[in-house]
Design a protein around this motif. Structure first.
Motif, mmCIF file in Angstrom:
data_model
loop_
_atom_site.group_PDB
_atom_site.id
_atom_site.type_symbol
_atom_site.label_atom_id
_atom_site.label_comp_id
_atom_site.label_asym_id
_atom_site.label_seq_id
_atom_site.Cartn_x
_atom_site.Cartn_y
_atom_site.Cartn_z
ATOM 1 N N HIS A 188 10.135 -7.531 7.684
ATOM 2 C CA HIS A 188 10.778 -8.213 6.512
ATOM 3 C C HIS A 188 10.586 -7.812 5.296
ATOM 4 O O HIS A 188 11.506 -7.622 4.312
ATOM 5 C CB HIS A 188 10.375 -9.836 6.907
ATOM 6 N N GLN A 189 9.267 -7.628 5.013
ATOM 7 C CA GLN A 189 8.931 -7.323 3.701
ATOM 8 C C GLN A 189 9.434 -5.935 3.336
ATOM 9 O O GLN A 189 9.836 -5.436 2.167
ATOM 10 C CB GLN A 189 7.577 -7.421 3.574
ATOM 11 N N LEU A 190 9.286 -5.146 4.264
ATOM 12 C CA LEU A 190 9.699 -3.580 4.151
ATOM 13 C C LEU A 190 11.077 -3.568 3.748
ATOM 14 O O LEU A 190 11.680 -2.656 2.881
ATOM 15 C CB LEU A 190 9.113 -2.746 5.438
ATOM 16 N N GLU A 197 10.892 -6.777 -3.957
ATOM 17 C CA GLU A 197 9.357 -6.371 -3.947
ATOM 18 C C GLU A 197 8.588 -7.379 -2.939
ATOM 19 O O GLU A 197 8.987 -8.285 -2.571
ATOM 20 C CB GLU A 197 8.750 -6.869 -5.448
ATOM 21 N N ALA A 198 7.543 -6.450 -2.470
ATOM 22 C CA ALA A 198 6.739 -7.224 -1.404
ATOM 23 C C ALA A 198 5.214 -7.018 -1.935
ATOM 24 O O ALA A 198 4.924 -6.120 -2.813
ATOM 25 C CB ALA A 198 6.544 -6.444 -0.085
ATOM 26 N N GLY A 199 4.457 -8.074 -1.870
ATOM 27 C CA GLY A 199 3.393 -8.204 -2.358
ATOM 28 C C GLY A 199 2.644 -9.355 -1.803
ATOM 29 O O GLY A 199 3.087 -10.354 -1.028
ATOM 30 N N HIS A 200 1.210 -9.492 -2.295
ATOM 31 C CA HIS A 200 0.527 -10.752 -1.741
ATOM 32 C C HIS A 200 1.052 -12.054 -2.324
ATOM 33 O O HIS A 200 1.526 -12.170 -3.373
ATOM 34 C CB HIS A 200 -1.005 -10.774 -2.217
ATOM 35 N N HIS A 201 1.165 -13.094 -1.516
ATOM 36 C CA HIS A 201 1.541 -14.298 -1.749
ATOM 37 C C HIS A 201 0.896 -14.824 -3.016
ATOM 38 O O HIS A 201 -0.428 -14.617 -2.959
ATOM 39 C CB HIS A 201 1.532 -15.267 -0.480
ATOM 40 N N HIS A 235 0.707 -14.422 7.724
ATOM 41 C CA HIS A 235 1.095 -13.334 6.588
ATOM 42 C C HIS A 235 0.372 -13.552 5.420
ATOM 43 O O HIS A 235 0.062 -14.801 4.902
ATOM 44 C CB HIS A 235 2.425 -13.164 6.245
ATOM 45 N N TRP A 236 -0.063 -12.679 4.849
ATOM 46 C CA TRP A 236 -0.816 -12.726 3.494
ATOM 47 C C TRP A 236 0.050 -12.020 2.519
ATOM 48 O O TRP A 236 -0.042 -12.604 1.279
ATOM 49 C CB TRP A 236 -2.182 -11.681 3.761
ATOM 50 N N GLN A 237 0.922 -11.060 2.773
ATOM 51 C CA GLN A 237 2.081 -10.940 2.067
ATOM 52 C C GLN A 237 3.336 -11.391 2.174
ATOM 53 O O GLN A 237 3.557 -12.151 3.413
ATOM 54 C CB GLN A 237 2.373 -9.334 1.850
ATOM 55 N N HIS A 276 0.794 -1.149 -0.026
ATOM 56 C CA HIS A 276 0.012 -0.038 0.002
ATOM 57 C C HIS A 276 0.833 1.290 0.163
ATOM 58 O O HIS A 276 0.203 2.305 -0.150
ATOM 59 C CB HIS A 276 -0.978 0.117 1.102
ATOM 60 N N ARG A 277 2.105 1.114 0.242
ATOM 61 C CA ARG A 277 3.072 2.174 0.271
ATOM 62 C C ARG A 277 2.728 3.493 0.954
ATOM 63 O O ARG A 277 2.797 4.719 0.397
ATOM 64 C CB ARG A 277 3.375 2.482 -1.286
#
Length: 248
Positions: free
Chosen positions: A103-105, A113-117, A153-155, A74-75
């Motif tokens: 971790h994702q950040l 890149e981070a996003g939905h699995h 986690h979803w992402q 969502h940034r």
């Protein structure tokens, strides 16, 4: 002779747990502080979501970024500001530990890149397997080849930054841990969660999990202690403490 006081180990609070889980034990930052157990460094909590100023990169001994119910993709402005700050810390070889959202950040901050699995969320006590590259790693190197860890986690970190080293995975998640630079780590799993906390999350999110095709009752039954994973917080604190020691 004047001596500079030790710089703090900073917990960057980017999320809150559910009210029902906060009662009695506190929030993410308290769970993390308990696990760090540092006796030599001051602990400081900053919350960029509420406008807290992040410390100058040269004035922190180390950093832990908490999990969050927000999404890196969502940034949000506070998240992007924190990402830029993390990139500065990594450039300085400051010890950094990002947990779940953190971790994702961290991956996003450094060009990944981070996003939905691509599949459904990963929830419950999962088996994490070390990759060959974890041998000799300062944080994960002494863990068993496989160990249980709490995850929700979803992402995910879908793409790691250039030069990052993948350290661990599960059957569901290709990147459960990575290192970038000398002393910056991301952990998709939650070393600060105990079995009670994990079970509480499953119960509170049972309806959402069912919508994703997950059986909350079965997940709850599979929850177990995760002592090896929990020990990573103390190990990270020892890394920070060692680096913070003044030269003889």
């Amino acid at each position: 002779m004047h001596s500079t006081p030790p710089y703090p180990l900073v917990i960057v609070k980017v999320g809150d747990t559910h009210d029902a889980l906060r009662e009695g034990r506190g929030d993410f930052e308290h769970w993390i502080a308990d696990g760090l157990g540092t006796q030599t460094l001051p602990l400081v909590v900053v919350d960029p979501r509420r406008g807290d100023t992040l410390p100058a990169p040269g004035q922190v001994a180390g950093v832990v970024v908490t999990g969050s119910h927000a999404m890196v993709s969502h940034r949000e402005p506070w998240s992007e500001t924190t990402a830029a700050w993390l990139a500065e810390l990594v450039a300085r070889d400051t010890p950094v530990l990002g947990i779940c959202y953190g971790h994702q950040l961290l991956a996003h901050a450094l060009g990944g890149e981070a996003g939905h699995h691509t599949q459904r969320p990963e929830v419950g006590t999962v088996t994490v397997t070390l990759d060959a590259a974890a041998a000799g790693d300062a944080l994960l190197g002494d863990l068993p080849a496989q160990f249980p860890a709490q995850a929700i986690h979803w992402q995910s970190a879908l793409r790691l930054p250039e030069g990052a080293v993948k350290l661990a995975h599960s059957a569901h998640e290709p990147v459960h841990a990575f290192r970038v630079g000398a002393q910056a780590w991301g952990l998709q799993f939650h070393p600060e969660f105990d079995a009670r906390t994990m079970g509480g999350y499953i119960e509170l999110l049972a309806r959402d999990l069912a919508a994703d095709g997950l059986d909350a009752a079965a997940l709850r039954e599979g929850v177990r202690p995760t002592d090896a994973a929990a020990g990573l917080l103390g190990r990270f604190a020892r890394i920070v403490e060692a680096k913070a020691q003044p030269a003889a």
